[in-house]
Enzyme design. Structure first.
Site, PDB file in Angstrom:
ATOM      1  N   VAL A  13       0.862  -1.183   0.000  1.00  0.00           N
ATOM      2  CA  VAL A  13       0.000   0.000   0.000  1.00  0.00           C
ATOM      3  C   VAL A  13       0.896   1.231   0.000  1.00  0.00           C
ATOM      4  O   VAL A  13       2.024   1.199   0.501  1.00  0.00           O
ATOM      5  CB  VAL A  13      -0.954   0.027   1.219  1.00  0.00           C
ATOM      6  N   SER A  14       0.379   2.323  -0.571  1.00  0.00           N
ATOM      7  CA  SER A  14       1.200   3.512  -0.763  1.00  0.00           C
ATOM      8  C   SER A  14       1.305   4.392   0.471  1.00  0.00           C
ATOM      9  O   SER A  14       2.253   5.171   0.605  1.00  0.00           O
ATOM     10  CB  SER A  14       0.652   4.346  -1.924  1.00  0.00           C
TER      11      SER A  14
END
Length: 203
Positions: A13-14
């Protein structure tokens, strides 16, 4: 009875506010349906897909472990979890192929565990190579046209006085190439070239 395939999950996930839980659940369900055994999970949290391998520690660990034969297939939720370009994907696939490890991507249904999936990746790689060749051809054609029109390419040559002053500064030896370059408003590569010419002349 053959042993079940050993699967490794790669989750990313960013931002730290996002969770990998949904990715994990989806891939676990597919592994269970296919009879694959999940042996390890790699999770990069709060790391952009634009980052390279060295900036994604878990992705780097996954690729290293692939070479050690710790699993048979890598499962990823979506293409952009691996990277943001076709070049990234193909580079990863090539590495995994060399380690005899397959790749399964759920969202795009890309799967090298099947003959059809392997063929699709081969075709994708061929198109990517074709695109690179076309870009090189266009660049070379543009350079040829510019030369035909008399356009000077590359950095402009420095005048003799400036080069002589740079030679003196190099001989003096109290400044590095970056300081000399800044002093005379040239690139550090120019200073390095002049220094190399001087060393070659004195050899």
């Amino acid at each position: 009875m053959s042993k079940p395939r050993r699967a490794a999950l790669y989750l990313r996930v960013s931002t730290d506010r996002q969770t990998v839980e949904n990715q994990s659940k989806a891939l676990e369900a597919i592994a269970a349906h296919r009879g694959w055994e999940i042996v390890t999970t790699y999770s990069d949290k709060g790391i952009s897909g634009m980052k390279g391998r060295k900036d994604r520690p878990e992705f780097d660990r996954l690729l290293t472990d692939a070479g050690r034969g710790k699993f048979d297939v890598v499962m990823v939720f979506a293409l952009d979890r691996i990277g943001r370009s076709l070049a990234d994907l193909l580079h990863t696939i090539k590495h995994l192929e060399g380690c005899k490890v397959d790749l399964f991507i759920d969202k795009q249904m890309l799967d090298t565990t099947t003959p059809q999936g392997k063929l699709l990746f081969a075709v994708t790689g061929a198109f990517a190579e074709f695109e690179r060749d076309m870009i090189v051809q266009r660049v070379n054609a543009g350079l040829a046209r510019a030369k035909a029109k008399g356009v000077t390419l590359g950095r402009p040559k420095i005048d003799g006085k400036t080069e002589e002053a740079i030679r003196k500064a190099i001989t003096k030896g109290d400044k590095g190439k970056h300081k000399i370059a800044a002093q005379f408003g040239v690139g550090s590569g120019t200073v390095a070239r002049i220094r190399a010419d001087m060393e070659a002349g004195s050899a």
